[in-house]
Scaffold this active site. Sequence first.
Site, PDB file in Angstrom:
ATOM      1  N   TYR A 163      26.744  -2.903-122.853  1.00  0.00           N
ATOM      2  CA  TYR A 163      26.311  -2.038-121.907  1.00  0.00           C
ATOM      3  C   TYR A 163      24.980  -2.520-121.099  1.00  0.00           C
ATOM      4  O   TYR A 163      25.089  -2.250-119.725  1.00  0.00           O
ATOM      5  CB  TYR A 163      25.942  -0.697-122.849  1.00  0.00           C
ATOM      6  CG  TYR A 163      25.448   0.609-121.942  1.00  0.00           C
ATOM      7  CD1 TYR A 163      26.402   1.222-121.494  1.00  0.00           C
ATOM      8  CD2 TYR A 163      24.163   0.669-122.064  1.00  0.00           C
ATOM      9  CE1 TYR A 163      26.000   2.471-120.551  1.00  0.00           C
ATOM     10  CE2 TYR A 163      23.645   2.063-121.345  1.00  0.00           C
ATOM     11  CZ  TYR A 163      24.609   2.634-120.690  1.00  0.00           C
ATOM     12  OH  TYR A 163      24.079   3.881-120.199  1.00  0.00           O
ATOM     13  N   LYS A 167      25.070  -2.640-117.042  1.00  0.00           N
ATOM     14  CA  LYS A 167      23.882  -1.997-116.184  1.00  0.00           C
ATOM     15  C   LYS A 167      22.948  -2.789-115.294  1.00  0.00           C
ATOM     16  O   LYS A 167      22.564  -2.400-114.480  1.00  0.00           O
ATOM     17  CB  LYS A 167      23.118  -1.114-117.190  1.00  0.00           C
ATOM     18  CG  LYS A 167      24.069   0.056-117.878  1.00  0.00           C
ATOM     19  CD  LYS A 167      24.862   0.988-116.796  1.00  0.00           C
ATOM     20  CE  LYS A 167      25.207   2.325-117.184  1.00  0.00           C
ATOM     21  NZ  LYS A 167      25.706   3.111-116.179  1.00  0.00           N
TER      22      LYS A 167
END
Length: 300
Positions: A163, A167
Site C-alpha cells: 500500500y 501510494k
Amino acid sequence: MTVRFDGRVAIVTGAGGGLGRQHALGLAARGAKVVINDLGGTLDGNGGTPSAALVEEIRAAGGEAIASGASVTDLAAVQTMIGEAMQRWGRIDILVNNAGILRDKSFTKMDVADFRLVMDVHLMGAVHCCKAVWDIMRTQNYGRIVMTTSSSGLYGNFGQANYGAAKMALVGLMQTLSIEGAKNDIRVNCLAPTAATRMTENLMPEAVLKLLEPGAVTPGLLALVAEDAPTRAILCAGAGSFERAYVTLTEGIFVGQPSDAVDQVVERFGAISDRTAESVPESGSAQGTLEVGRAMRTLA
Ligand code: NAI
C-alpha cells in the site's frame, strides 16, 4: 470567497462509501455534475456490485449524478465510463482518484500477488483514469486531478509495504503530470487523508475514530480541485487539520571525486543531512542541475 463547481463535471472513483462518498456529496452540493464510480466489493477488493444509492441521494437533493460500476483496474471499462460522461455532459473538469483496497501484512508474510493487486488498484487505477481524461482536459485547457496518497506512503507504516509503495508511486505520478499539464491549466495534486472508514476501523481506537469524520477531509479535496487550486501540492487532511508535505532536498556538501569520497560521505553524513537550507526543486532535472552547477562553480 465561496468555492463553487457550477458547470463542472467531476469523476470520483471509489465513491460508494467512506471518503469518496463525502467528496462526491461535497462536489454535488456546490454545483458539480458527478460520476459516482465504485465497483462495490469488500475492503480487500473482492466481489461486489455497483451502488446507485448515492446517485439517488444527490438527485433527491437537486443535484446531477450518474453511476458507474467500472473497476479502475479495467482500462476499457474506465474509457467507457468517461465516454458516457462526455456523451451526457460534454466535458470532464475534475478527476478524483480515490478508489483503493488494502492487503496489509508484514513484508515477510506478504504475497507478491497481493502486492501486485494493491499496485494495480491504486497506481494503475489512477493511471487508467488520468489517461482516459488527459486529452479531454488538454483540449479544454482545463483540468483538476487529485491522487489520493497516504501517510503510509509518505512516511511508512508497519504491514503496508504494498500500500505504501502504491501510494508513493501516486506522488511520483502527480509530480510529472503537474509539470506536463501546466501549459493546459491541468492542475494535479495529492491528498493524504486520515479518516474513520472501513479502511481504518480496525486500526484505531473508538475515541480516535470519532474525531476522524471522513467529511472533515473533504474541504481539503475541494480546495485541491477548485478554480484557484494549487498544483503539485501534497495536502494532508484529517480531524479538521490541514498540513502540507513536501519532498525536500538538503543543501548537502560538495565532495568532488577524490579516492576517499566514500570516507568523506560516511564522515560528513551529518552535514549532508543538515536541513537548515532545505529546498524543494521545481523538477527532477532541476535537482540534477543544482549538482552540476555546484561542481562547475567549485572546480572553476
Ligand atoms: P473505503 O474502503 O471506504 O473506500 C474505498 C472505495 O474504493 C470502496 O468503496 C471500494 O469499493 C472502492 N474500490 C475499491 N477497488 C475499486 C476498483 N478497482 N474500482 C473502483 N472502485 C474501487 O476506504 P476510504 O478510507 O474511504 O479510502 C478512500 C481512499 O483514501 C483510498 O484510496 C485510501 O487508500 C485512501 N486513504 C484513506 C485513509 C483513511 O484514513 N481512511 C488514509 C490514507 C489514504
